[in-house]
Design an enzyme around this catalytic site. Sequence first.
Site, PDB file in Angstrom:
ATOM      1  N   HIS A   1     135.641  66.467  35.804  1.00 45.18           N
ATOM      2  CA  HIS A   1     134.840  65.763  36.840  1.00 45.18           C
ATOM      3  C   HIS A   1     133.513  66.447  36.451  1.00 45.18           C
ATOM      4  O   HIS A   1     133.256  67.580  36.293  1.00 45.18           O
ATOM      5  CB  HIS A   1     135.255  65.621  38.021  1.00 45.18           C
ATOM      6  CG  HIS A   1     135.450  66.828  38.706  1.00 45.18           C
ATOM      7  ND1 HIS A   1     136.808  66.985  39.123  1.00 45.18           N
ATOM      8  CD2 HIS A   1     134.588  67.495  39.664  1.00 45.18           C
ATOM      9  CE1 HIS A   1     136.513  68.358  39.740  1.00 45.18           C
ATOM     10  NE2 HIS A   1     135.266  68.473  40.003  1.00 45.18           N
TER      11      HIS A   1
ATOM     12  N   GLU B   1     134.269  63.747  49.979  1.00 43.76           N
ATOM     13  CA  GLU B   1     134.017  63.308  48.366  1.00 43.76           C
ATOM     14  C   GLU B   1     134.462  62.056  47.957  1.00 43.76           C
ATOM     15  O   GLU B   1     135.491  61.356  48.634  1.00 43.76           O
ATOM     16  CB  GLU B   1     134.775  64.332  47.529  1.00 43.76           C
ATOM     17  CG  GLU B   1     136.183  64.315  47.614  1.00 43.76           C
ATOM     18  CD  GLU B   1     136.872  65.243  46.730  1.00 43.76           C
ATOM     19  OE1 GLU B   1     136.532  66.560  46.968  1.00 43.76           O
ATOM     20  OE2 GLU B   1     137.624  64.904  46.120  1.00 43.76           O
TER      21      GLU B   1
ATOM     22  N   GLN C   1     132.344  63.168  40.554  1.00 39.59           N
ATOM     23  CA  GLN C   1     132.624  63.373  41.948  1.00 39.59           C
ATOM     24  C   GLN C   1     131.452  63.569  42.857  1.00 39.59           C
ATOM     25  O   GLN C   1     130.564  64.649  42.634  1.00 39.59           O
ATOM     26  CB  GLN C   1     133.454  64.653  41.910  1.00 39.59           C
ATOM     27  CG  GLN C   1     133.986  65.353  43.182  1.00 39.59           C
ATOM     28  CD  GLN C   1     134.536  66.583  43.044  1.00 39.59           C
ATOM     29  OE1 GLN C   1     133.829  67.594  42.663  1.00 39.59           O
ATOM     30  NE2 GLN C   1     135.672  66.730  43.371  1.00 39.59           N
TER      31      GLN C   1
ATOM     32  N   HIS D   1     128.381  71.252  39.761  1.00 39.39           N
ATOM     33  CA  HIS D   1     129.251  71.828  38.913  1.00 39.39           C
ATOM     34  C   HIS D   1     129.854  70.868  37.811  1.00 39.39           C
ATOM     35  O   HIS D   1     129.774  69.724  38.008  1.00 39.39           O
ATOM     36  CB  HIS D   1     130.272  72.444  39.904  1.00 39.39           C
ATOM     37  CG  HIS D   1     131.243  71.613  40.388  1.00 39.39           C
ATOM     38  ND1 HIS D   1     131.059  71.119  41.833  1.00 39.39           N
ATOM     39  CD2 HIS D   1     132.480  70.888  40.141  1.00 39.39           C
ATOM     40  CE1 HIS D   1     131.947  70.365  42.093  1.00 39.39           C
ATOM     41  NE2 HIS D   1     132.863  70.189  41.010  1.00 39.39           N
TER      42      HIS D   1
ATOM     43  N   GLU E   1     134.333  74.858  37.359  1.00 39.40           N
ATOM     44  CA  GLU E   1     135.763  74.560  37.958  1.00 39.40           C
ATOM     45  C   GLU E   1     136.637  74.394  36.868  1.00 39.40           C
ATOM     46  O   GLU E   1     136.567  73.673  35.897  1.00 39.40           O
ATOM     47  CB  GLU E   1     135.623  73.515  38.969  1.00 39.40           C
ATOM     48  CG  GLU E   1     136.966  73.193  39.673  1.00 39.40           C
ATOM     49  CD  GLU E   1     136.722  72.027  40.651  1.00 39.40           C
ATOM     50  OE1 GLU E   1     135.278  71.465  40.688  1.00 39.40           O
ATOM     51  OE2 GLU E   1     137.482  71.505  41.233  1.00 39.40           O
TER      52      GLU E   1
END
Length: 142
Positions: free
Chosen positions: A7, A43, A60, A84, A134
Site C-alpha cells: 500500500h 484508516e 491507505q 509512507h 513499511e
Amino acid sequence: MLTRIDHIGIACFDLDKTVEFYRATYGFEVFHTEVNEEQGVREAMLKINETSDGGASYLQLLEPTREDSTVAKWLAKNGEGVHHIAFGTADVDGDAEAIRGKGVRVLYDQPRTGSMGSRITFLHPKDCHGVLTELVTSNPEH
Ligand code: MC0
C-alpha cells in the site's frame, strides 16, 4: 523477499472527505476500515488491484485519532500527502532482520499489528532516502 507494493499510506485531516474524493474522482471504493489504537490512526483501505503473488495493492488513507500520534505530528509539519510506502513480503521477520543487517534502522524489535490483521514493521525514513518504509506480511484470512 519483497514481492509487491502492499500500500501507499496517505495522511489526511478528514478521512470521510478524503474517501469521498477518491470515490468521486477515481471510482475507488472502500474495501476495509478500522481504527488502530496502537498507531493512533483511523484508516480506510481502497483496493487498487490483485497481485500475481496472491496479494493485493491498496491506497491507505490515514486520519490521526490523537494529537501525539506519528501521523498527527507529520500532518502538523507537512500537511496532507504521501506519508509512507509499504512493501509486501511473505516473511516480515526475515526481511526486517536482513535489512537491519545492512545498517538500516528497523523501528520495531518485533513486528506489530497492522491493517486487516497484518504484521508490520517500519524502516527509518532517514536511512531510506527520506521515505518512511513499511514491511507487511498480510493475514491470509484477508
Ligand atoms: C518523520 N520524518 C519523515 C516521516 N516522518 N520523513 C519522511 N516520511 C515520514 N512519514 C522525518 C522528519 O521530518 C524528521 O526529519 C525525522 O524524520 C524525525 O521525525 P520527527 O517528526 O522528529 O519524529 P520522530 O523521530 O518522533 O518519529 C519519526 C518516526 C515515526 C519515523 C520514527 O514517525 C515512526 O515511528 N513512524 C512509524 C509508525 C507510523 O508512522 N505509524 C503511522 C502509520 P528532520 O529532517 O526534520 O529531522 S500506521 C500504519 O500505516 C499501519 C496501521 C498499517 O499500515 O497497517
